[in-house]
Design an enzyme around this catalytic site. Structure first.
Site, PDB file in Angstrom:
ATOM      1  N   GLY A 240       0.812  -1.216   0.000  1.00 49.44           N
ATOM      2  CA  GLY A 240       0.000   0.000   0.000  1.00 49.44           C
ATOM      3  C   GLY A 240       0.839   1.257   0.000  1.00 49.44           C
ATOM      4  O   GLY A 240       2.020   1.220  -0.330  1.00 49.44           O
TER       5      GLY A 240
ATOM      6  N   GLN B 100       3.833   6.517  -7.719  1.00 49.41           N
ATOM      7  CA  GLN B 100       4.050   6.350  -9.157  1.00 49.41           C
ATOM      8  C   GLN B 100       4.898   5.119  -9.492  1.00 49.41           C
ATOM      9  O   GLN B 100       4.800   4.566 -10.582  1.00 49.41           O
ATOM     10  CB  GLN B 100       4.693   7.618  -9.747  1.00 49.41           C
ATOM     11  CG  GLN B 100       3.721   8.782  -9.889  1.00 49.41           C
ATOM     12  CD  GLN B 100       2.429   8.370 -10.613  1.00 49.41           C
ATOM     13  OE1 GLN B 100       2.466   7.715 -11.652  1.00 49.41           O
ATOM     14  NE2 GLN B 100       1.288   8.730 -10.045  1.00 49.41           N
TER      15      GLN B 100
ATOM     16  N   HIS C 296       4.644   2.177  -8.012  1.00 49.42           N
ATOM     17  CA  HIS C 296       3.674   1.079  -8.116  1.00 49.42           C
ATOM     18  C   HIS C 296       2.868   1.226  -9.414  1.00 49.42           C
ATOM     19  O   HIS C 296       2.602   0.241 -10.096  1.00 49.42           O
ATOM     20  CB  HIS C 296       2.689   1.103  -6.939  1.00 49.42           C
ATOM     21  CG  HIS C 296       3.320   0.845  -5.607  1.00 49.42           C
ATOM     22  ND1 HIS C 296       3.391   1.801  -4.620  1.00 49.42           N
ATOM     23  CD2 HIS C 296       3.907  -0.270  -5.102  1.00 49.42           C
ATOM     24  CE1 HIS C 296       3.981   1.283  -3.557  1.00 49.42           C
ATOM     25  NE2 HIS C 296       4.313   0.041  -3.816  1.00 49.42           N
TER      26      HIS C 296
ATOM     27  N   LYS D 107      14.056  -1.562  -7.416  1.00 51.58           N
ATOM     28  CA  LYS D 107      14.530  -0.838  -6.222  1.00 51.58           C
ATOM     29  C   LYS D 107      14.869  -1.846  -5.125  1.00 51.58           C
ATOM     30  O   LYS D 107      15.865  -1.719  -4.436  1.00 51.58           O
ATOM     31  CB  LYS D 107      13.508   0.162  -5.708  1.00 51.58           C
ATOM     32  CG  LYS D 107      14.082   0.933  -4.511  1.00 51.58           C
ATOM     33  CD  LYS D 107      13.169   2.013  -4.038  1.00 51.58           C
ATOM     34  CE  LYS D 107      12.144   1.500  -3.083  1.00 51.58           C
ATOM     35  NZ  LYS D 107      12.654   1.086  -1.773  1.00 51.58           N
ATOM     36  N   ASP D 108      14.003  -2.845  -4.989  1.00 47.68           N
ATOM     37  CA  ASP D 108      14.283  -3.928  -4.049  1.00 47.68           C
ATOM     38  C   ASP D 108      14.922  -5.069  -4.846  1.00 47.68           C
ATOM     39  O   ASP D 108      14.326  -6.128  -5.024  1.00 47.68           O
ATOM     40  CB  ASP D 108      12.991  -4.376  -3.368  1.00 47.68           C
ATOM     41  CG  ASP D 108      12.378  -3.249  -2.563  1.00 47.68           C
ATOM     42  OD1 ASP D 108      13.000  -2.816  -1.600  1.00 47.68           O
ATOM     43  OD2 ASP D 108      11.277  -2.771  -2.936  1.00 47.68           O
TER      44      ASP D 108
ATOM     45  N   SER E   2       9.384   5.416  -3.022  1.00 48.49           N
ATOM     46  CA  SER E   2       9.176   4.455  -1.946  1.00 48.49           C
ATOM     47  C   SER E   2       8.007   4.930  -1.099  1.00 48.49           C
ATOM     48  O   SER E   2       7.802   6.140  -0.926  1.00 48.49           O
ATOM     49  CB  SER E   2      10.439   4.389  -1.081  1.00 48.49           C
ATOM     50  OG  SER E   2      10.125   3.818   0.178  1.00 48.49           O
ATOM     51  N   SER E   3       7.275   3.975  -0.546  1.00 48.09           N
ATOM     52  CA  SER E   3       6.148   4.349   0.320  1.00 48.09           C
ATOM     53  C   SER E   3       6.639   5.088   1.549  1.00 48.09           C
ATOM     54  O   SER E   3       5.893   5.829   2.179  1.00 48.09           O
ATOM     55  CB  SER E   3       5.391   3.096   0.755  1.00 48.09           C
ATOM     56  OG  SER E   3       4.965   2.398  -0.377  1.00 48.09           O
TER      57      SER E   3
HETATM   58  O1  PAF Z   1       8.087  -4.956  -1.752  1.00 48.18           O
HETATM   59  C1  PAF Z   1       7.108  -4.981  -0.984  1.00 48.18           C
HETATM   60  O2  PAF Z   1       6.330  -4.022  -0.898  1.00 48.18           O
HETATM   61  C2  PAF Z   1       6.865  -6.214  -0.133  1.00 48.18           C
HETATM   62  O3  PAF Z   1       8.068  -6.770   0.284  1.00 48.18           O
HETATM   63  C3  PAF Z   1       5.979  -7.260  -0.820  1.00 48.18           C
HETATM   64  C4  PAF Z   1       6.650  -7.821  -2.064  1.00 48.18           C
HETATM   65  C5  PAF Z   1       4.656  -6.635  -1.182  1.00 48.18           C
HETATM   66  C6  PAF Z   1       5.728  -8.434   0.134  1.00 48.18           C
HETATM   67  O4  PAF Z   1       5.035  -8.016   1.269  1.00 48.18           O
END
Ligand code: PAF
Length: 283
Positions: free
Chosen positions: A31, A35, A37, A152-153, A188-189
């Site tokens: 959540g 942008q 996402h 990013k991750d 990033s959130s």
């Molecule tokens: O990258 C994230 O936001 C989280 O690690 C994910 C992949 C939604 C798993 O909870």
């Protein structure tokens, strides 16, 4: 737009779509959509008939309770953003903890061939077991054809590829480029929680990554690492947790460069109590 809080209802809808030969894309999120996402979802919509977006702050991947409690939860504005992307090709799955985990809110233990012990794995105890656990469950509920993850991750992306390979989960994992604000800060959130002076300081992270990339052309990994560390020593608002140059496949820290290998630089920085990560391809 259909919003599901219950996996049984969601599964029924997905089964009906699959019967009608609709391909299913999946963008897992926690959540506080932004942008970054949106760009993952748009890539999903370019490939798949329907994109399922999960919105779930997964408790088992947090090693820090305070971070879990403070993590932004903004379902209404998330749904509003999703509606601007597509009103009829996105399904939202926003479950309760119980719907996903039942009564046992615990992680499974995974072996990701050592990927889990590097970088984030060293600084966030149990994090990747939590990520593996939630994604395995979500893949089982949604059974997507493709799932989209941001670079990013990057370590998470590599681990998810390993997860589906080792657990024989029939889904194609698609890595998507990092989405950045105009000033270079990776989306990033967590960015919404940055106080203004920290938000102003934060683009220094990407600026330094770009300069490190430039230096990596002529200097050793050690020299570049020392240089980055010295740059952060002068920063009052940003505290460097790690800067690592690693093999892009194994994620092992590079000791000596080889011409044929692909490298990436990874960074984690605290801006106040907010942890920001970023990375860049070096060659
Ligand atoms: O990258 C994230 O936001 C989280 O690690 C994910 C992949 C939604 C798993 O909870």
């Amino acid at each position: 737009m259909k919003i599901f809080h219950n996996k049984t209802e969601l599964k029924k809808s997905i089964q009906a779509l699959k019967k009608n030969q609709k391909s299913i894309g999946f963008v897992p999120t926690m959540g506080a959509l932004h942008q970054g996402h949106a760009s993952l979802i748009e890539q999903g919509l370019a490939n798949d008939a329907i994109v399922v977006v999960s919105i779930f702050v997964n408790p088992t991947q947090f090693d820090n309770q305070e971070d879990l409690v403070k993590y932004p939860r903004t379902l209404d504005s998330d749904v509003a953003l999703l509606k601007t992307i597509s009103k009829d090709r996105i399904l939202v799955y926003a479950p309760t903890v119980e719907d996903v985990y039942g009564k046992d809110v615990v992680s499974m233990t995974f072996k990701f061939d050592g990927l889990e012990h590097e970088m984030e794995g060293r600084f966030r105890e149990g994090h990747f077991d939590g990520v593996g656990t939630i994604l395995k469950r979500l893949f089982e509920i949604i059974s997507p054809d493709r799932a989209y993850f941001g670079e990013k991750d990057y370590q998470q992306l590599m681990i998810v590829k390993k997860l589906v390979e080792k657990q024989n989960i029939p889904v194609e994992i698609i890595g998507c480029k990092i989405h950045r604000a105009k000033d270079g800060l990776a989306m990033s959130s967590r960015n919404v929680r940055l106080k203004p002076e920290y938000r102003t300081a934060a683009p220094f992270i990407y600026k330094t990554l770009k300069a490190a990339k430039e230096k990596f052309g002529t200097k050793s990994a050690n020299k570049v690492t020392e240089w980055v560390e010295s740059q952060f020593a002068d920063q009052e608002l940003l505290e460097l947790e790690y800067f690592i140059i690693a093999d892009a496949q194994t994620l092992k820290t590079v000791k000596r460069k080889h011409n044929k290998k692909i490298y990436r630089a990874f960074i984690a920085v605290y801006a106040d109590d907010i942890r920001l990560i970023d990375n860049i391809a070096l060659n």
